[in-house]
Write an enzyme that holds these catalytic residues in place. Sequence first.
Site, PDB file in Angstrom:
ATOM      1  N   HIS A 198      40.168 -12.365   6.390  1.00  0.00           N
ATOM      2  CA  HIS A 198      39.826 -13.724   6.825  1.00  0.00           C
ATOM      3  C   HIS A 198      41.056 -14.594   7.037  1.00  0.00           C
ATOM      4  O   HIS A 198      41.041 -15.511   7.842  1.00  0.00           O
ATOM      5  CB  HIS A 198      38.806 -14.345   5.869  1.00  0.00           C
ATOM      6  CG  HIS A 198      37.450 -13.812   6.137  1.00  0.00           C
ATOM      7  ND1 HIS A 198      36.960 -12.709   5.475  1.00  0.00           N
ATOM      8  CD2 HIS A 198      36.518 -14.147   7.063  1.00  0.00           C
ATOM      9  CE1 HIS A 198      35.771 -12.427   5.966  1.00  0.00           C
ATOM     10  NE2 HIS A 198      35.474 -13.283   6.919  1.00  0.00           N
ATOM     11  N   GLU A 443      25.794  -6.154  10.634  1.00  0.00           N
ATOM     12  CA  GLU A 443      27.169  -5.859  10.216  1.00  0.00           C
ATOM     13  C   GLU A 443      27.228  -4.800   9.123  1.00  0.00           C
ATOM     14  O   GLU A 443      28.298  -4.486   8.598  1.00  0.00           O
ATOM     15  CB  GLU A 443      27.896  -7.137   9.790  1.00  0.00           C
ATOM     16  CG  GLU A 443      27.180  -7.963   8.752  1.00  0.00           C
ATOM     17  CD  GLU A 443      27.904  -9.278   8.452  1.00  0.00           C
ATOM     18  OE1 GLU A 443      29.089  -9.412   8.774  1.00  0.00           O
ATOM     19  OE2 GLU A 443      27.258 -10.166   7.869  1.00  0.00           O
ATOM     20  N   ASP A 467      32.829  -6.545   9.813  1.00  0.00           N
ATOM     21  CA  ASP A 467      32.250  -5.839   8.671  1.00  0.00           C
ATOM     22  C   ASP A 467      31.623  -4.518   9.093  1.00  0.00           C
ATOM     23  O   ASP A 467      31.643  -3.551   8.333  1.00  0.00           O
ATOM     24  CB  ASP A 467      31.228  -6.724   7.955  1.00  0.00           C
ATOM     25  CG  ASP A 467      31.906  -7.692   7.015  1.00  0.00           C
ATOM     26  OD1 ASP A 467      32.837  -7.252   6.301  1.00  0.00           O
ATOM     27  OD2 ASP A 467      31.558  -8.879   7.008  1.00  0.00           O
ATOM     28  N   CYS A 514      29.949 -11.428  17.451  1.00  0.00           N
ATOM     29  CA  CYS A 514      30.753 -12.558  16.967  1.00  0.00           C
ATOM     30  C   CYS A 514      31.925 -12.081  16.121  1.00  0.00           C
ATOM     31  O   CYS A 514      32.660 -12.886  15.571  1.00  0.00           O
ATOM     32  CB  CYS A 514      29.898 -13.550  16.184  1.00  0.00           C
ATOM     33  SG  CYS A 514      29.185 -12.851  14.692  1.00  0.00           S
TER      34      CYS A 514
HETATM   35  C1  PEP Z   1      31.982 -10.008  11.079  1.00  0.00           C
HETATM   36  O1  PEP Z   1      31.826  -9.416  10.009  1.00  0.00           O
HETATM   37  O2  PEP Z   1      32.282  -9.444  12.151  1.00  0.00           O
HETATM   38  C2  PEP Z   1      31.830 -11.466  11.143  1.00  0.00           C
HETATM   39  C3  PEP Z   1      31.810 -12.115  12.284  1.00  0.00           C
HETATM   40  O3  PEP Z   1      31.753 -12.146   9.978  1.00  0.00           O
HETATM   41  P1  PEP Z   1      33.000 -12.372   8.985  1.00  0.00           P
HETATM   42  O4  PEP Z   1      34.249 -11.959   9.733  1.00  0.00           O
HETATM   43  O5  PEP Z   1      33.003 -13.811   8.635  1.00  0.00           O
HETATM   44  O6  PEP Z   1      32.674 -11.462   7.856  1.00  0.00           O
HETATM   45 MG    MG Z   2      30.927 -10.348   8.272  1.00  0.00          MG
END
Ligand code: PEP
Ligand code: MG
Length: 587
Positions: A198, A443, A467, A514
Amino acid sequence: MASFTLHGIPVSRGIAIGRAHILAPAALDVKHYLVPQEQVEAEVQRLQKAIATVHKELQTIWNDLPKDSPAELGAFIDVHALILSDPMIAEVPLDIIRSRYYNAEWALVTQIDELSAQFDEIEDAYLRERKSDIQQVGERVLKVLTGTASTLPSNADGDESVGRMIVVAHDISPADMLQFKDRAFGGFVTDLGGQNSHTAIVARSLDIPAAVGMFNASALIQQDDWVIIDGDAGVVIVDPAPSVLEQYRERQAKLLRDRKKLGKLRKTPAITRDGTPITLLANIELPDDCPGALEAGAMGVGLFRSEFLFMGRTGYVNKLPSEDEQFESYRKAVVAMKGRPVTIRTLDIGADKPLDAAEQTALNPALGLRAIRFCLAEPQMFLAQLRAILRASAYGPIKLLIPMLAHAFEIDQSLAMIEQAKGQLRDAGKKFDPLIQVGAMIEIPAAALTLPLFVKRMDFLSIGTNDLIQYTLAIDRADHEVAHLYNPLHPAVLYLLSSTIAMGAKAGIPVSVCGEMAGDIKLTRLLLGMGLREFSMHPTQLLAVKQEILNSDLGAIAPHMKKILRAMEPSMIMSAVEQLRAEGNPA
Ligand code: PEP
Ligand code: MG
């Protein structure tokens, strides 16, 4: 000092050139020594001066708080100021120096350890928690004493040199990254981290070059060293020769020119050459990101990572944002997007986004009580968030997105809680959109492999490739030691991705991506070829993806897809994807 080069993982593109600003790790290993008797008073004064400096620092932070920051933030600074003035910090360590001849750092650490031990004994959870405040205050004083940079220099005066500063750290938590949002830093280098940790994601959202997984960069790079980050290659050059510096300055200038050209596409609709419209949405962390999303021409928000409202609140009087505070944030986002849809993901806390670093106790946090699992285990907290989101839906189009679902009962429980929250609002006479759409993040491989369960119950799907890759390949996305195994083009990942998109289309429910794959121009055509028509990414990536779409022809991509999706050999997949990209692009 001689120039040297470090290699890591590229996570945010572009070139940054500037002086290093080393962020010291939170816990300091201080020197212990005895002070000669005649220097005791000087040592006492050294500590008093450091305490006075921290008082000033806290005052500056307080003065610089943005107007819309949570009230708790001010209260939290007040608590630190009170602790700093308390005799237990302001006087006892001075007595220790005088009586035991300890150096200032040692005296302070001794007293903090003593206080921490006393706090461990306290039964009241709230009071026990104040231990971390005392430690944080102590660390602040220690950092001043040891001359290690602890906080970011203010750039409130618009000092240009700050804009060229390169932050070098062992690691930066996503919550800490938030403090960079308002500051014009040049780039980031960290020892830890992976492509899709992140921290890396936030660096990309800030659109500044970054390289992570540099192993011991924070030990090798010194404060104020000249540093070049080549964010495309994941390379950091320390104290470069003048000719190298010149070469990079030229590349940097060219990148800026290219970016300006892209700016002209802001209002151009994203339509493929053969006329298929594509929806481009923005990923945001905070409501303040909305103007940037509009500026980049986003048609809405495809992912509002609401957990960023919850993170980094350690030591606050009120640790979780209240329903009203959340409501204000969600309302602010939907109003800012001026009628465009805003997809708010419910709290996705855990793994590399802990609520509080001190709370991360799960043996394997990525597989633990995170995201929807955490929310279902904390129904009051979850209901408060659902009510806040629903209330904001009276002010503009909002969609609700649930992360990390894998089981039918989790979907059913989540939907039941949404209904419960609606009932509570009805009883309270509060307005909301009764037809709010609810979607699931896909995910977890189990979700992708049991898609009919989701299609039957949900209004839309959003694939979280970050994920999905992590769990399909069993690789911690934030661990630099396995970063080389994190491969979005692994045939297993491509299978789950393409089958989810195809099944969603067959069932007639919208599917978006996303995860970070959506913003990677090298993969735009691959995703178009799989049938993806909705991409959600950082606003900073949106125009480059749009350009790629404008140059793409779905008819020309289609014949390549079977071969790519059937291939097992990584080299074949890689070259086919590269060819896909090269073919449609003008020379
Ligand atoms: C993902 O897992 O691709 C996602 C968009 O959520 P995050 O990156 O916040 O886990
Ligand atoms: Mg995620």
